[in-house]
Design a protein around this motif. Structure first.
Motif, PDB file in Angstrom:
ATOM      1  N   ALA A  45      70.860  44.886  15.373  1.00  0.00           N
ATOM      2  CA  ALA A  45      70.447  43.882  16.634  1.00  0.00           C
ATOM      3  C   ALA A  45      69.230  43.060  15.464  1.00  0.00           C
ATOM      4  O   ALA A  45      69.649  41.896  16.436  1.00  0.00           O
ATOM      5  CB  ALA A  45      69.753  45.544  17.173  1.00  0.00           C
ATOM      6  N   ASN A  48      71.565  40.384  14.397  1.00  0.00           N
ATOM      7  CA  ASN A  48      71.632  39.369  15.594  1.00  0.00           C
ATOM      8  C   ASN A  48      70.799  38.434  15.995  1.00  0.00           C
ATOM      9  O   ASN A  48      71.301  37.234  16.215  1.00  0.00           O
ATOM     10  CB  ASN A  48      72.528  39.794  16.680  1.00  0.00           C
ATOM     11  CG  ASN A  48      73.935  40.460  16.079  1.00  0.00           C
ATOM     12  OD1 ASN A  48      74.422  40.885  14.495  1.00  0.00           O
ATOM     13  ND2 ASN A  48      74.091  41.932  16.983  1.00  0.00           N
ATOM     14  N   PRO A  54      73.731  37.059  20.008  1.00  0.00           N
ATOM     15  CA  PRO A  54      72.909  37.051  20.672  1.00  0.00           C
ATOM     16  C   PRO A  54      73.100  38.237  20.990  1.00  0.00           C
ATOM     17  O   PRO A  54      73.868  39.313  20.846  1.00  0.00           O
ATOM     18  CB  PRO A  54      74.291  36.881  23.055  1.00  0.00           C
ATOM     19  CG  PRO A  54      74.653  35.454  21.672  1.00  0.00           C
ATOM     20  CD  PRO A  54      74.528  35.407  20.107  1.00  0.00           C
ATOM     21  N   ILE A  55      71.665  38.711  21.642  1.00  0.00           N
ATOM     22  CA  ILE A  55      71.718  40.669  21.428  1.00  0.00           C
ATOM     23  C   ILE A  55      72.321  40.952  22.562  1.00  0.00           C
ATOM     24  O   ILE A  55      72.448  41.979  22.616  1.00  0.00           O
ATOM     25  CB  ILE A  55      69.515  40.436  22.080  1.00  0.00           C
ATOM     26  CG1 ILE A  55      69.713  41.616  21.472  1.00  0.00           C
ATOM     27  CG2 ILE A  55      69.883  40.711  23.609  1.00  0.00           C
ATOM     28  CD1 ILE A  55      69.399  42.985  20.039  1.00  0.00           C
ATOM     29  N   THR A  56      72.805  40.738  23.485  1.00  0.00           N
ATOM     30  CA  THR A  56      73.677  41.147  24.368  1.00  0.00           C
ATOM     31  C   THR A  56      74.993  41.956  23.820  1.00  0.00           C
ATOM     32  O   THR A  56      75.396  42.541  24.164  1.00  0.00           O
ATOM     33  CB  THR A  56      73.863  40.040  25.520  1.00  0.00           C
ATOM     34  OG1 THR A  56      74.848  38.994  24.777  1.00  0.00           O
ATOM     35  CG2 THR A  56      73.209  40.107  26.559  1.00  0.00           C
ATOM     36  N   VAL A  57      75.048  41.175  23.069  1.00  0.00           N
ATOM     37  CA  VAL A  57      76.985  41.639  21.145  1.00  0.00           C
ATOM     38  C   VAL A  57      76.210  42.981  21.479  1.00  0.00           C
ATOM     39  O   VAL A  57      77.069  44.143  21.185  1.00  0.00           O
ATOM     40  CB  VAL A  57      76.764  40.903  20.035  1.00  0.00           C
ATOM     41  CG1 VAL A  57      77.222  41.463  19.663  1.00  0.00           C
ATOM     42  CG2 VAL A  57      77.464  39.325  20.845  1.00  0.00           C
ATOM     43  N   TRP A  59      75.008  45.587  24.138  1.00  0.00           N
ATOM     44  CA  TRP A  59      75.431  46.117  24.696  1.00  0.00           C
ATOM     45  C   TRP A  59      76.932  46.447  24.660  1.00  0.00           C
ATOM     46  O   TRP A  59      77.675  46.595  25.887  1.00  0.00           O
ATOM     47  CB  TRP A  59      74.723  45.795  26.269  1.00  0.00           C
ATOM     48  CG  TRP A  59      73.472  45.729  25.765  1.00  0.00           C
ATOM     49  CD1 TRP A  59      72.305  44.691  25.330  1.00  0.00           C
ATOM     50  CD2 TRP A  59      72.321  46.927  24.915  1.00  0.00           C
ATOM     51  NE1 TRP A  59      71.125  44.824  25.337  1.00  0.00           N
ATOM     52  CE2 TRP A  59      71.008  46.905  25.318  1.00  0.00           C
ATOM     53  CE3 TRP A  59      72.788  48.388  24.517  1.00  0.00           C
ATOM     54  CZ2 TRP A  59      69.759  47.296  24.834  1.00  0.00           C
ATOM     55  CZ3 TRP A  59      71.823  49.494  24.605  1.00  0.00           C
ATOM     56  CH2 TRP A  59      70.550  48.624  24.909  1.00  0.00           C
ATOM     57  N   GLN A  60      77.459  45.327  23.638  1.00  0.00           N
ATOM     58  CA  GLN A  60      78.945  45.763  24.485  1.00  0.00           C
ATOM     59  C   GLN A  60      80.155  47.027  23.389  1.00  0.00           C
ATOM     60  O   GLN A  60      80.811  46.602  23.260  1.00  0.00           O
ATOM     61  CB  GLN A  60      79.676  44.259  24.133  1.00  0.00           C
ATOM     62  CG  GLN A  60      79.276  42.800  24.767  1.00  0.00           C
ATOM     63  CD  GLN A  60      79.705  41.798  24.140  1.00  0.00           C
ATOM     64  OE1 GLN A  60      80.677  41.367  23.755  1.00  0.00           O
ATOM     65  NE2 GLN A  60      79.123  40.046  25.002  1.00  0.00           N
ATOM     66  N   GLN A  61      79.354  47.509  22.508  1.00  0.00           N
ATOM     67  CA  GLN A  61      79.736  48.774  21.368  1.00  0.00           C
ATOM     68  C   GLN A  61      79.925  49.557  21.677  1.00  0.00           C
ATOM     69  O   GLN A  61      79.797  50.544  22.119  1.00  0.00           O
ATOM     70  CB  GLN A  61      79.234  48.596  20.052  1.00  0.00           C
ATOM     71  CG  GLN A  61      78.860  47.013  19.873  1.00  0.00           C
ATOM     72  CD  GLN A  61      77.808  47.372  18.463  1.00  0.00           C
ATOM     73  OE1 GLN A  61      78.275  47.507  17.426  1.00  0.00           O
ATOM     74  NE2 GLN A  61      76.619  46.802  18.620  1.00  0.00           N
ATOM     75  N   THR A  62      80.249  49.937  23.772  1.00  0.00           N
ATOM     76  CA  THR A  62      80.273  51.431  24.154  1.00  0.00           C
ATOM     77  C   THR A  62      80.836  52.308  23.377  1.00  0.00           C
ATOM     78  O   THR A  62      80.718  52.952  23.600  1.00  0.00           O
ATOM     79  CB  THR A  62      81.039  51.285  25.696  1.00  0.00           C
ATOM     80  OG1 THR A  62      80.524  49.510  26.304  1.00  0.00           O
ATOM     81  CG2 THR A  62      81.116  52.181  26.591  1.00  0.00           C
TER      82      THR A  62
END
Length: 203
Positions: A45, A48, A54-57, A59-62
């Motif tokens: 994090a 990045n 973007p830090i939102t990346v 939360w895409q690592q489910t």
């Protein structure tokens, strides 16, 4: 494929490492989960943020979050003797450092960053989570002590930044090399130069 494999290896290793430290300092289950997840994801994090992803990346690592949550739950159920022994071995911290250092360098190299940025990316990805883990556990960060730690991550970044590792087998070989160097430096007590202030010693 290499990226995904190293991501999974690093996530599991650092989730275990963070959970072990949390249990050693007698955190409850929430604290154990917090420290485990932070150790596994904070380095990536911070990387990045600093290289403009973007830090939102995060939360895409489910799938990785699920893997980390299951891993931490398993460690939390380990007997106390097993947890203490795993901490003494320091193996999972070394695995996390090695896998995330290579992965972080690969990431920075893929977006054409200069070699200094690639080395920094390797260092912060490999060690960032551990630094935050140690601070939250009220311990002196391992990275900033005389023990050789961060240097190995930077070495991985240098090798990848120089273009000396481009094939899958070379990335895996580099991962193993950094892992071996970290384990050896821990086992044999290799140290970097330090300085101590005499005035501070007298206080």
């Amino acid at each position: 494929m290499v990226w995904d494999v190293l991501n999974v290896i690093g996530t599991i290793a650092f989730a275990i490492s963070g959970a072990i430290i949390a249990i050693e300092v007698k955190y409850d289950i929430i604290g154990t989960y917090a420290l485990g997840l932070i150790t596994a994801f904070a380095g990536g994090a911070v990387r990045n943020l600093l290289i403009g992803i973007p830090i939102t990346v995060l939360w895409q690592q489910t799938e990785l979050f699920i893997i980390a949550i299951i891993t931490i739950a398993i460690v939390f159920l380990f007997p106390e003797k097993v947890v203490h022994r795993l901490k003494e071995l320091n193996l999972f911290d070394a695995i996390g450092l090695s896998s995330f250092a290579v992965q972080g360098a690969m990431y920075a190299h893929s977006v054409d960053l200069p070699i200094i940025a690639i080395m920094f990316s390797a260092a912060i990805t490999g060690a960032g989570g551990g630094i935050i883990r140690d601070v939250l556990a009220q311990q002196k960060p391992l990275v900033f002590q005389k023990e050789v730690y961060l240097l190995w991550a930077m070495l991985a970044g240098f090798i990848i930044g120089m273009g000396w590792a481009t094939e899958s087998y070379q990335f895996y070989t580099l991962f193993v090399l950094i892992l071996i160097l970290r384990v050896m430096s821990y086992q044999f007590g290799w140290c970097l130069p330090t300085r101590t202030s005499k005035s501070l010693q007298g206080n």
